[in-house]
Design a protein around this motif. Sequence first.
Motif, short mmCIF file in Angstrom:
data_model
loop_
_atom_site.label_atom_id
_atom_site.label_comp_id
_atom_site.label_asym_id
_atom_site.label_seq_id
_atom_site.Cartn_x
_atom_site.Cartn_y
_atom_site.Cartn_z
N ALA A 43 0.84 -1.20 0.00
CA ALA A 43 0.00 0.00 0.00
C ALA A 43 0.87 1.25 0.00
O ALA A 43 0.61 2.21 -0.74
N VAL A 44 1.92 1.25 0.82
CA VAL A 44 2.82 2.40 0.89
C VAL A 44 3.57 2.57 -0.43
O VAL A 44 3.76 3.70 -0.92
N ALA A 45 3.99 1.45 -1.04
CA ALA A 45 4.72 1.51 -2.31
C ALA A 45 3.85 2.13 -3.40
O ALA A 45 4.34 2.90 -4.24
N ALA A 46 2.55 1.80 -3.43
CA ALA A 46 1.65 2.38 -4.43
C ALA A 46 1.52 3.89 -4.23
O ALA A 46 1.54 4.66 -5.21
N LEU A 47 1.38 4.32 -2.99
CA LEU A 47 1.33 5.76 -2.71
C LEU A 47 2.61 6.45 -3.15
O LEU A 47 2.57 7.53 -3.77
N PHE A 48 3.73 5.85 -2.84
CA PHE A 48 5.02 6.41 -3.21
C PHE A 48 5.15 6.53 -4.73
O PHE A 48 5.57 7.57 -5.26
N ALA A 49 4.76 5.46 -5.45
CA ALA A 49 4.83 5.48 -6.91
C ALA A 49 3.96 6.57 -7.49
O ALA A 49 4.33 7.26 -8.45
N GLY A 50 2.78 6.76 -6.91
CA GLY A 50 1.89 7.80 -7.39
C GLY A 50 2.43 9.19 -7.16
O GLY A 50 2.20 10.11 -7.96
N ILE A 51 3.18 9.35 -6.08
CA ILE A 51 3.74 10.67 -5.74
C ILE A 51 4.94 11.00 -6.61
O ILE A 51 5.07 12.12 -7.14
N VAL A 52 5.86 10.06 -6.77
CA VAL A 52 7.13 10.36 -7.46
C VAL A 52 7.08 10.05 -8.95
O VAL A 52 8.01 10.40 -9.67
N GLY A 53 6.03 9.38 -9.43
CA GLY A 53 5.94 9.05 -10.84
C GLY A 53 5.97 10.30 -11.72
O GLY A 53 5.56 11.39 -11.30
N GLU A 54 6.43 10.12 -12.94
CA GLU A 54 6.56 11.24 -13.87
C GLU A 54 5.48 11.25 -14.94
O GLU A 54 5.56 11.99 -15.93
N GLY A 55 4.45 10.43 -14.75
CA GLY A 55 3.37 10.35 -15.72
C GLY A 55 2.30 11.40 -15.51
O GLY A 55 2.45 12.33 -14.71
N ALA A 56 1.17 11.21 -16.20
CA ALA A 56 0.05 12.14 -16.11
C ALA A 56 -0.57 12.08 -14.70
O ALA A 56 -0.62 11.02 -14.08
#
Length: 260
Positions: A43-56
């Motif tokens: 769950a934390v990894a998904a939040l992190f990916a959403g925050i630092v991702g470079e996509g739309a």
Amino acid sequence: MNCWQSLGIIWLASALAMAALWAFSMRVKNVGYVDVGWAGLMAVAALFAGIVGEGAPLVRSLVAMFGSVWGARLCLHLLHRVLNEEEDGRYRALREAWNGSPARFFAFFQLQAVVVALFSLPFLAAAANPGYHFNAWLLLAIAVWLVSMAGESLADRQLARFRAEPANRGKTCRDGLWAWSRHPNYFFEWLHWFSYVLLAVGSPLFWFSLAGPVVMFAFLYRVSGIPWTEAQSLRSRGEDYAAYQREVSAFFPWPPRRNP
């Protein structure tokens, strides 16, 4: 932040968290907390990916929401089980096989940190999608996620209700979804990973998104899911579970076979 840097941070944070959870589990003599930790870290990894991702922004928000809600629900479900039941029979068998070795269990917990990083790849792949907009892929991703969450939650509730009845002790659950699949919770957990494949359509990291359904199927069907669970079920329920194996599909929901 590129994909590999993000992956390294997820692995390091997971390794530290699993080390602390290992120490706690050894103290309370219940290795079942490893599953709770894995789900929470996902769950934390998904939040992190959403925050630092470079996509739309839209796809990053969906990755964060999909992964965190799925992981948090599973984490709380497993925590309730660990707090209210004795240590899972699979881990009791492992403890006996390893003579309770803390070092082996430490390696086992650290392996779960690696698995967290591995299953973060679909999150990172989808969150890197630069041109995502409202289209059929997005609608399909939402539909798959909703169906998978509803199915997994229903399967868990049906099993919990069955196990709560003292008269069912030593028997195999055949209620609802469990009459069509021996592991409907696993099936819907696997289905959930297709959400990120659909969100990653058009991403430069699209192929990483396939790690979710492909690797999860391998783990569930051949490694630590069905083989471990069914070995323990045969030890505890014997012929009752053997008959269940003969009559009900192992993974994919399918009408049961009835022996004459």
